[in-house]
Design a protein around this motif. Structure first.
Motif, short mmCIF file in Angstrom:
data_model
loop_
_atom_site.label_atom_id
_atom_site.label_comp_id
_atom_site.label_asym_id
_atom_site.label_seq_id
_atom_site.Cartn_x
_atom_site.Cartn_y
_atom_site.Cartn_z
N LEU A 191 4.91 97.47 5.76
CA LEU A 191 5.75 97.34 6.95
C LEU A 191 6.16 95.89 7.17
O LEU A 191 7.32 95.62 7.54
N ILE A 192 5.23 94.98 6.97
CA ILE A 192 5.54 93.56 7.16
C ILE A 192 6.61 93.11 6.17
O ILE A 192 7.58 92.41 6.54
N ILE A 193 6.47 93.51 4.91
CA ILE A 193 7.49 93.16 3.92
C ILE A 193 8.82 93.81 4.26
O ILE A 193 9.89 93.19 4.12
N GLY A 194 8.77 95.04 4.72
CA GLY A 194 10.01 95.69 5.14
C GLY A 194 10.70 94.93 6.26
O GLY A 194 11.93 94.80 6.28
N LEU A 195 9.92 94.42 7.21
CA LEU A 195 10.50 93.63 8.30
C LEU A 195 11.11 92.34 7.79
O LEU A 195 12.23 91.97 8.14
N VAL A 196 10.35 91.64 6.93
CA VAL A 196 10.82 90.35 6.43
C VAL A 196 12.09 90.50 5.60
O VAL A 196 12.99 89.66 5.65
N ARG A 197 12.21 91.59 4.87
CA ARG A 197 13.37 91.81 4.01
C ARG A 197 14.54 92.46 4.74
O ARG A 197 15.37 93.12 4.14
N GLY A 244 14.32 94.44 7.66
CA GLY A 244 14.04 95.54 8.57
C GLY A 244 14.01 95.14 10.02
O GLY A 244 14.28 95.96 10.90
N TRP A 245 13.71 93.86 10.29
CA TRP A 245 13.68 93.41 11.69
C TRP A 245 15.07 93.48 12.32
O TRP A 245 15.19 93.48 13.56
N ASP A 282 15.99 100.80 14.63
CA ASP A 282 15.30 102.06 14.36
C ASP A 282 14.00 101.81 13.60
O ASP A 282 12.97 102.44 13.89
N PHE A 283 14.01 100.89 12.64
CA PHE A 283 12.79 100.57 11.89
C PHE A 283 11.78 99.85 12.78
O PHE A 283 10.57 100.12 12.70
N VAL A 284 12.25 98.97 13.62
CA VAL A 284 11.36 98.28 14.57
C VAL A 284 10.69 99.29 15.48
O VAL A 284 9.49 99.18 15.79
N PHE A 285 11.45 100.29 15.92
CA PHE A 285 10.87 101.33 16.78
C PHE A 285 9.76 102.09 16.06
O PHE A 285 8.71 102.38 16.65
N LEU A 286 9.95 102.41 14.79
CA LEU A 286 8.93 103.16 14.05
C LEU A 286 7.63 102.37 13.92
O LEU A 286 6.54 102.95 13.94
N ILE A 287 7.72 101.06 13.80
CA ILE A 287 6.52 100.23 13.65
C ILE A 287 5.84 99.98 14.99
O ILE A 287 4.62 99.82 15.07
N GLY A 288 6.63 99.96 16.06
CA GLY A 288 6.13 99.56 17.37
C GLY A 288 4.90 100.28 17.87
O GLY A 288 3.95 99.62 18.34
N PRO A 289 4.81 101.61 17.81
CA PRO A 289 3.62 102.29 18.35
C PRO A 289 2.33 101.90 17.65
O PRO A 289 1.28 101.81 18.29
N TRP A 290 2.40 101.67 16.33
CA TRP A 290 1.19 101.28 15.59
C TRP A 290 0.71 99.90 16.05
O TRP A 290 -0.48 99.69 16.30
#
Length: 770
Positions: free
Chosen positions: A453-459, A461-462, A466-474
């Motif tokens: 997830l972190i790599i996805g954000l850095v590349r 995804g941030w 929609d991707f930020v929302f999927l990570i948010g609850p965790w």
């Protein structure tokens, strides 16, 4: 390389030999073979439920018919009409069945409130009529794509089968339906609430008559509705059928959500696998309480021990799909928003810890969209965030009476409870340095698990709300776990409940990292990197061992040493993967992500072996929670009374009477499906009955808040006379006495006043006061 969104899910042309791509090609077979994996999993579950759990064939068939007619059919019709069809009918059937729980709840509550529950039989008929009318008016029907079964659908079915086998050998073999006197301590609690909602609405805490029901009670509405339709006894639904269905829908929902959101077949398998068998590493030998091998098993047992958690997990799969597709939408659509709000209400009423993490995720995605000036997404997210906050505020009053149930802010609460009391030898306490070291280890473990997830954000995804929302609850759940405290460790559900978001977000991140046309030889290399991650965890376990510290004084150095050893071995593995990637065609980042995914899934082999090879737990022996003859006595009352009739009893404790005993005694209300004047009195919010919210009052050993009522209740049994029995009958409206001979009782005196008992068996006598 990041996958082009325009090509996601598009099957590439076939290539020869090792150049064939990672496309999840369909197996040959009939047009409807796409449903075959799911049908076989369901069939296997029903067979094991009958053979191991002891479910009768008739009950299994009735329940299957109920699910198809009252959940799958209405839910799928509404899902396809509002959310639009997915990549295949199987996908829609899974998400539609989950939506069916949401649609069922308000209908049952309405019919139960007006005392016309039998009208629920017209529900699927009404849906069918409306559907036919709409189709006739439109004169066309959208395409129903079923497709063929493919490699990844069979792989997803295999994950579901592992869960079913875990249910079988860890739950059904241990507590089959002929071992009712061996309940998990909270099982009668769940049974009692369901039994009350089967006959009343609004419901009460039926073990203390007149106490309002402030709890996450929607799962019990489902149980009551299913019992109304099928006439299956509630304990069969609770212990066997309904919870197993929810386990399957959780795994299937993750598969369906990931497949729908990415358009790629293999991502569904990844999401299901991560959800069912993944875990962040733990650093006491990397093997203890939250180890990969135990978390997958825990996900099954937790579903049976916490039906509220089991119920909310699949609901969140539907909610995440609706929210993500609304964020991605180019224009506002009212029908999906209305359905999203309805699902939010269901999530809020299913588990109090579920919607707050979603609200945090919506806020985070809203901030990102505003920073990036994505104004359409800002408008959508603002409406969704406002809707979620409004639903939460209303739900806090309607479902929970505005209380927090002793949840407080305590930065060391989780460390002391989960990682201190449960891990240190008996009698030891945590040293002063322990909280900081535990915080460090928790954070490192969380980061290791979230590397994809972190790599996805850095590349990039941030930049995608929609991707930020999927990570948010965790992320929000992890924060809540560490800063909140609850006497029963219930703050853990903030993180546990977000596991579905974590699994689907991981699959989405991998989909973005891996190109659609990835050659098969590169797939093999990436899987090799994942296998190396598993070997890393095995190596660390062998190096540091799995022993707990002998004394609290060595807690901190032991923990930090094992953390350092594990990180060192992992760093060596990362260097090896980077060197290997440089010499091959595999990109470095996907290789490292695969390595870390191997660490997260390191428990999958052990979990699968446990599921397939056992050992099966032996049948649980009878306990003192319910004495011999107790269930028969409660069922006698149920069969010979009206739902509004009231029971009094002298059984207020779990097991044998001792001073300050455990007051979690709910089984009479559970099996009789009748309210009790005073049975046990635990799990009632003290503020609801006018008491302060203290540790004692939130425990199972709280004193009763109305000593006059308790004295009147017990006097009729210990000192029976025309006056004491008349007080129960005339002033409190009691109709039945259920006397437990393990506790103080004057049975000759009761017989003198009331005659012979209507029922006598084992340690129990039932007297009729009417």
């Amino acid at each position: 390389m990041t996958a082009d969104p325009a090509t996601v899910g598009v099957a590439p042309d076939a290539k020869p030999s090792s150049d064939r791509t990672f496309s999840g090609r369909a197996r040959s077979g009939g047009t409807w073979s796409g449903l075959l994996p799911g049908v076989l999993v369901v069939g296997m579950t029903l067979v094991l439920a009958m053979v191991v759990a002891g479910v009768a064939l008739g009950d299994a068939l009735l329940f299957t018919g109920y699910v198809l007619a009252f959940l799958t059919f209405p839910g799928t019709v509404v899902w396809r009409a509002v959310a639009k069809p997915g990549p295949g009918l199987g996908n829609d059937l899974v998400l539609g069945t989950i939506l069916g729980f949401v649609l069922e709840a308000p209908l049952y509550v309405l019919l139960r409130a007006i005392d016309l529950p039998s009208l629920i039989y017209g529900y699927p008929v009404a849906v069918l009529v409306v559907t036919l009318v709409v189709v006739r008016r439109r004169r066309r029907v959208g395409p129903v794509v079923v497709g063929r079964a493919h490699l990844w659908s069979w792989a997803g079915a295999a994950v579901a089968c592992v869960q079913v086998l875990l249910v079988t050998n860890q739950m059904w073999s241990y507590r089959p339906l002929d071992a009712l006197r061996a309940p998990y301590v909270d099982e009668p609690f769940h049974l009692a609430i369901a039994g009350d909602l089967l006959h009343h609405f609004p419901g009460q805490m039926p073990w203390v008559e007149g106490t309002p029901l402030f709890y996450h009670w929607l799962v019990y509405v489902h149980l009551a509705s299913a019992a109304t339709v099928t006439h299956i006894e509630l304990i069969v639904l609770l212990r066997s059928l309904s919870i197993a269905l929810l386990v399957l829908l959780t795994v299937g929902g993750a598969y369906a959500a990931a497949t729908r959101l990415t358009g790629r077949k293999w991502t569904g398998f990844v999401a299901a696998l991560v959800l069912a068998m993944g875990a962040t590493p733990d650093f006491f030998g990397w093997t203890s309480l939250v180890s990969p091998a135990e978390l997958a098993l825990d996900s099954v047992t937790r579903a049976f021990y916490s039906p509220t958690h089991a119920f909310v997990m699949p609901l969140q799969m539907v909610l995440m799909v609706l929210v993500v597709e609304m964020i991605r939408g180019e224009r506002w659509r009212w029908r999906p928003w209305l359905l999203t709000v309805v699902v939010m209400v269901a999530v809020a009423g299913a588990k109090s810890s579920a919607l707050p993490t979603v609200i945090a995720a919506l806020l985070l995605a809203l901030v990102v969209a505003a920073v990036l000036r994505r104004w359409q997404a800002v408008r959508t997210l603002a409406v969704l965030f406002g809707s979620a906050v409004a639903v939460f505020l209303v739900a806090q009053q309607v479902f929970y009476g505005g209380g927090t149930r002793a949840t407080t802010i305590d930065l060391n609460g989780s460390t002391v409870q989960r990682l201190g009391i449960l891990m240190l030898p008996e009698g030891e306490t945590l040293p002063g340095s322990a909280p900081v070291s535990i915080w460090i280890c928790f954070t490192v473990g969380f980061v290791l698990g979230a590397v994809p997830l972190i790599i996805g954000l850095v590349r990039g995804g941030w930049r995608r709300p929609d991707f930020v929302f999927l990570i948010g609850p965790w992320a929000a759940g992890a924060g809540a776990l560490m800063v909140l405290s609850h006497p029963a460790l219930s703050q853990a559900y903030f993180l546990l409940g977000a596991a579905g978001f974590f699994a689907v977000a991981t699959a989405v991140a991998l989909s973005d990292l891996l190109p659609v046309d990835l050659p098969r030889r590169d797939v093999v290399r990436i899987l090799g990197c994942a296998a190396l991650g598993w070997l890393v965890l095995v190596a660390v376990r062998l190096i540091v061992g799995g022993k707990m510290p002998a004394t609290g004084s060595v807690f901190t150095p032991t923990l930090l040493t094992q953390l350092a050893v594990g990180l060192l071995v992992l760093a060596v593995a990362v260097v090896l993967v980077l060197v290997y990637a440089k010499r091959t065609t595999v990109a470095a980042i996907p290789a490292v992500v695969a390595l870390m995914l191997g660490v997260v899934l390191a428990g999958a082999p052990q979990t699968t072996a446990l599921a397939v090879a056992g050992p099966w737990l032996p049948k649980a022996p009878a306990t003192d929670i319910i004495g011999p003859g107790g269930i028969a006595a409660a069922r006698f009352v149920r069969e010979h009374s009206q739902p509004d009739e009231l029971i009094a009893t002298n059984a207020h404790c779990i097991g044998l009477p001792v001073p300050d005993c455990d007051r979690r005694n709910f089984w009479i209300a559970g099996y009789a499906e009748r309210r009790v004047l005073v049975e046990g009195w635990a799990y009632i919010d003290p503020t609801v009955v006018g008491q302060p919210s203290t540790d004692l009052n939130n425990s199972a050993y709280l004193p009763f808040w109305d000593p006059q009522l308790l004295e009147a209740n017990d006097a009729a049994i210990t000192r029976p006379s025309p006056q004491t029995i008349g007080t129960l009958r005339d002033e409190y409206g009691v109709d039945w006495l259920v006397v437990d001979r393990r506790y103080l009782a004057d049975l000759p005196g009761i017989r003198r006043e009331l005659g012979q008992p209507r029922f006598k068996g084992g340690l129990y006598s039932v007297f009729d006061l009417r």
